[in-house]
Design an enzyme around this catalytic site. Structure first.
Site, PDB file in Angstrom:
ATOM      1  N   ARG A   8     -27.232  -8.746 -52.094  1.00 21.92           N
ATOM      2  CA  ARG A   8     -27.492 -10.027 -52.874  1.00 21.92           C
ATOM      3  C   ARG A   8     -28.928  -9.830 -53.100  1.00 21.92           C
ATOM      4  O   ARG A   8     -29.825  -9.420 -52.128  1.00 21.92           O
ATOM      5  CB  ARG A   8     -27.121 -11.073 -52.198  1.00 21.92           C
ATOM      6  CG  ARG A   8     -25.537 -11.067 -52.174  1.00 21.92           C
ATOM      7  CD  ARG A   8     -24.896 -12.335 -51.643  1.00 21.92           C
ATOM      8  NE  ARG A   8     -25.914 -12.992 -50.387  1.00 21.92           N
ATOM      9  CZ  ARG A   8     -25.824 -14.325 -50.265  1.00 21.92           C
ATOM     10  NH1 ARG A   8     -25.251 -15.291 -51.235  1.00 21.92           N
ATOM     11  NH2 ARG A   8     -26.515 -14.929 -49.182  1.00 21.92           N
ATOM     12  N   LYS A  59     -22.734  -5.504 -38.826  1.00 19.61           N
ATOM     13  CA  LYS A  59     -22.222  -5.679 -40.348  1.00 19.61           C
ATOM     14  C   LYS A  59     -21.580  -4.319 -40.890  1.00 19.61           C
ATOM     15  O   LYS A  59     -22.057  -3.211 -40.647  1.00 19.61           O
ATOM     16  CB  LYS A  59     -23.308  -5.784 -41.325  1.00 19.61           C
ATOM     17  CG  LYS A  59     -22.953  -5.936 -42.868  1.00 19.61           C
ATOM     18  CD  LYS A  59     -24.121  -6.590 -43.502  1.00 19.61           C
ATOM     19  CE  LYS A  59     -24.052  -6.695 -45.034  1.00 19.61           C
ATOM     20  NZ  LYS A  59     -24.749  -7.375 -45.738  1.00 19.61           N
ATOM     21  N   ARG A  72     -27.427 -17.904 -40.783  1.00 19.23           N
ATOM     22  CA  ARG A  72     -27.486 -17.108 -39.763  1.00 19.23           C
ATOM     23  C   ARG A  72     -27.349 -18.236 -38.361  1.00 19.23           C
ATOM     24  O   ARG A  72     -27.196 -19.364 -38.630  1.00 19.23           O
ATOM     25  CB  ARG A  72     -29.141 -16.571 -39.394  1.00 19.23           C
ATOM     26  CG  ARG A  72     -30.189 -17.442 -39.536  1.00 19.23           C
ATOM     27  CD  ARG A  72     -31.437 -16.570 -39.543  1.00 19.23           C
ATOM     28  NE  ARG A  72     -32.554 -17.340 -39.956  1.00 19.23           N
ATOM     29  CZ  ARG A  72     -33.341 -18.388 -39.209  1.00 19.23           C
ATOM     30  NH1 ARG A  72     -32.920 -18.573 -37.982  1.00 19.23           N
ATOM     31  NH2 ARG A  72     -34.464 -18.719 -39.816  1.00 19.23           N
TER      32      ARG A  72
HETATM   33  P1  ATP Z   1     -27.127 -12.915 -46.276  1.00 23.12           P
HETATM   34  O1  ATP Z   1     -26.108 -12.408 -47.475  1.00 23.12           O
HETATM   35  O2  ATP Z   1     -26.318 -13.952 -45.614  1.00 23.12           O
HETATM   36  O3  ATP Z   1     -28.341 -12.936 -46.837  1.00 23.12           O
HETATM   37  P2  ATP Z   1     -27.632 -10.122 -45.369  1.00 23.12           P
HETATM   38  O4  ATP Z   1     -28.769 -10.144 -44.479  1.00 23.12           O
HETATM   39  O5  ATP Z   1     -26.381  -9.560 -44.813  1.00 23.12           O
HETATM   40  O6  ATP Z   1     -27.056 -11.666 -45.306  1.00 23.12           O
HETATM   41  P3  ATP Z   1     -27.150  -9.186 -48.071  1.00 23.12           P
HETATM   42  O7  ATP Z   1     -28.083  -9.250 -49.094  1.00 23.12           O
HETATM   43  O8  ATP Z   1     -25.892  -9.882 -48.162  1.00 23.12           O
HETATM   44  O9  ATP Z   1     -28.048  -9.964 -46.865  1.00 23.12           O
HETATM   45  O10 ATP Z   1     -27.136  -7.794 -47.760  1.00 23.12           O
HETATM   46  C1  ATP Z   1     -28.132  -7.024 -47.804  1.00 23.12           C
HETATM   47  C2  ATP Z   1     -28.616  -6.330 -46.366  1.00 23.12           C
HETATM   48  O11 ATP Z   1     -27.476  -5.690 -45.687  1.00 23.12           O
HETATM   49  C3  ATP Z   1     -29.695  -5.481 -46.400  1.00 23.12           C
HETATM   50  O12 ATP Z   1     -30.968  -6.299 -46.531  1.00 23.12           O
HETATM   51  C4  ATP Z   1     -29.498  -4.659 -45.122  1.00 23.12           C
HETATM   52  O13 ATP Z   1     -30.197  -5.389 -44.074  1.00 23.12           O
HETATM   53  C5  ATP Z   1     -28.001  -4.668 -44.947  1.00 23.12           C
HETATM   54  N1  ATP Z   1     -27.623  -3.131 -45.144  1.00 23.12           N
HETATM   55  C6  ATP Z   1     -28.032  -2.585 -46.233  1.00 23.12           C
HETATM   56  N2  ATP Z   1     -27.267  -1.287 -46.434  1.00 23.12           N
HETATM   57  C7  ATP Z   1     -26.243  -1.525 -45.381  1.00 23.12           C
HETATM   58  C8  ATP Z   1     -25.426  -0.768 -45.019  1.00 23.12           C
HETATM   59  N3  ATP Z   1     -25.042   0.534 -45.490  1.00 23.12           N
HETATM   60  N4  ATP Z   1     -24.347  -1.274 -44.006  1.00 23.12           N
HETATM   61  C9  ATP Z   1     -24.856  -2.246 -43.317  1.00 23.12           C
HETATM   62  N5  ATP Z   1     -25.712  -3.269 -43.928  1.00 23.12           N
HETATM   63  C10 ATP Z   1     -26.528  -2.674 -44.662  1.00 23.12           C
HETATM   64  C1  BTN Z   2     -24.340  -7.502 -49.781  1.00 21.67           C
HETATM   65  O1  BTN Z   2     -23.838  -7.383 -48.368  1.00 21.67           O
HETATM   66  O2  BTN Z   2     -25.318  -7.987 -49.887  1.00 21.67           O
HETATM   67  C2  BTN Z   2     -23.347  -6.836 -50.741  1.00 21.67           C
HETATM   68  C3  BTN Z   2     -23.606  -5.123 -50.544  1.00 21.67           C
HETATM   69  C4  BTN Z   2     -22.513  -4.709 -51.781  1.00 21.67           C
HETATM   70  C5  BTN Z   2     -22.518  -3.243 -51.728  1.00 21.67           C
HETATM   71  C6  BTN Z   2     -21.772  -2.696 -52.966  1.00 21.67           C
HETATM   72  S1  BTN Z   2     -21.651  -0.966 -52.729  1.00 21.67           S
HETATM   73  C7  BTN Z   2     -20.428  -0.975 -54.117  1.00 21.67           C
HETATM   74  C8  BTN Z   2     -21.153  -1.832 -55.147  1.00 21.67           C
HETATM   75  N1  BTN Z   2     -22.262  -1.313 -56.103  1.00 21.67           N
HETATM   76  C9  BTN Z   2     -23.466  -2.106 -55.532  1.00 21.67           C
HETATM   77  O3  BTN Z   2     -24.478  -1.620 -56.072  1.00 21.67           O
HETATM   78  N2  BTN Z   2     -23.032  -2.768 -54.686  1.00 21.67           N
HETATM   79  C10 BTN Z   2     -21.719  -2.923 -54.132  1.00 21.67           C
END
Ligand code: ATP
Ligand code: BTN
Length: 244
Positions: free
Chosen positions: A42, A107, A242
């Site tokens: 996101r 996560k 969070r």
């Molecule tokens: P929120 O959605 O509440 O803002 P979030 O910090 O999880 O929480 P997202 O945008 O949902 O943010 O997810 C992207 C984040 O997930 C990245 O900034 C990184 O911290 C984490 N991330 C990236 N790749 C992976 C992965 N393969 N496995 C787990 N976490 C990952």
């Molecule tokens: C998040 O936690 O912010 C969402 C992560 C979503 C990752 C998946 S991997 C398959 C699909 N293709 C992308 O580029 N993102 C989603």
């Protein structure tokens, strides 16, 4: 039900690919990849996507109901991801509003729902799911929050292909149900998996913070936040959650 399924060795992002294609006039299209060079989360964040170590799956679909009904879709998909994993014997799963799947408090998977089209009329939806299966050690430093993969729980007992099949078997039939009835059908199950239920949390809307107690979600998927001035409904979008 299924219009097309494409599997790529490498791609920028399975979500981006389905957005380029546009939704099929009927049925869902599916895109899977072994690696992504520009996997996204996101708000412009990146999703770490090394080769052959995860599931990168997107489902494209033309939704007839109007985008305002889609608020709860990433929550419903979170439940379906947990269902598919539980089918394979994975336990200790939980969900963090609005779009994260946790394993043992870290996560494991992320969900990214993107849409284009009319707010009230039909719109094209792309649902992206990334699940860490066995991330290489070198990737550990690239993720700036506690994360997990399935290595400790899966133990070679199932393949990524089987997991992808289980996911599609859950997600594809659910699309029509969601289109008809919305999120409410998944609400109780979502709440039973809620990682933050009853806990003090902070909601961050681009720097504007509200503290409160997480009290589950409403029938559309909005977060219910108990504050000193009553219960507030927090809508997904650009908001981040969070623990306090
Ligand atoms: P929120 O959605 O509440 O803002 P979030 O910090 O999880 O929480 P997202 O945008 O949902 O943010 O997810 C992207 C984040 O997930 C990245 O900034 C990184 O911290 C984490 N991330 C990236 N790749 C992976 C992965 N393969 N496995 C787990 N976490 C990952
Ligand atoms: C998040 O936690 O912010 C969402 C992560 C979503 C990752 C998946 S991997 C398959 C699909 N293709 C992308 O580029 N993102 C989603």
């Amino acid at each position: 039900l299924l219009a097309q399924i494409d599997i790529h060795q490498s791609i920028d992002s399975t979500n981006a690919e389905l957005r380029r294609q546009g939704a099929a006039p009927s049925g869902a299209s599916v895109c899977l990849a072994e690696s992504q060079s520009a996997g996204r989360g996101r708000r412009g964040r990146s999703w770490v996507s090394p080769f052959a170590s995860s599931i990168y799956l997107s489902v494209g679909w033309r939704f007839q109901g109007g985008a305002e009904v889609l608020e709860g879709l990433s929550l419903a998909i979170g439940v379906l991801v947990c269902d598919a994993l539980e089918d394979l014997g994975v336990q200790k799963l939980s969900l963090k509003w609005p779009n994260d799947v946790y394993l043992d408090g870290r996560k494991l998977a992320g969900i990214l729902v993107e849409m284009s089209g009319d707010f009230c009329g039909p719109c094209d939806v792309v649902i992206g799911v990334g699940i860490n299966v066995q991330l290489p050690e070198v990737m550990a430093d690239k993720i700036e929050q506690p994360w997990s993969d399935l290595r400790s729980v899966a133990d070679g007992s199932f393949t990524r292909s089987l997991l992808a099949a289980k996911l599609l078997n859950r997600i594809l039939p659910a699309l029509a149900v969601y289109e008809k009835a919305g999120f409410v059908r998944w609400r109780d199950r979502w709440q039973s998996l809620d990682a933050f239920a009853g806990r003090p949390v902070i909601v961050d809307n681009n720097g504007q913070r509200i503290a409160g107690k997480a009290q589950g979600v409403d029938e559309r998927g909005a977060l219910l936040l108990g504050t000193s001035s009553g219960v507030q409904r927090i809508h997904g979008g650009e908001v981040s959650l969070r623990l306090q």
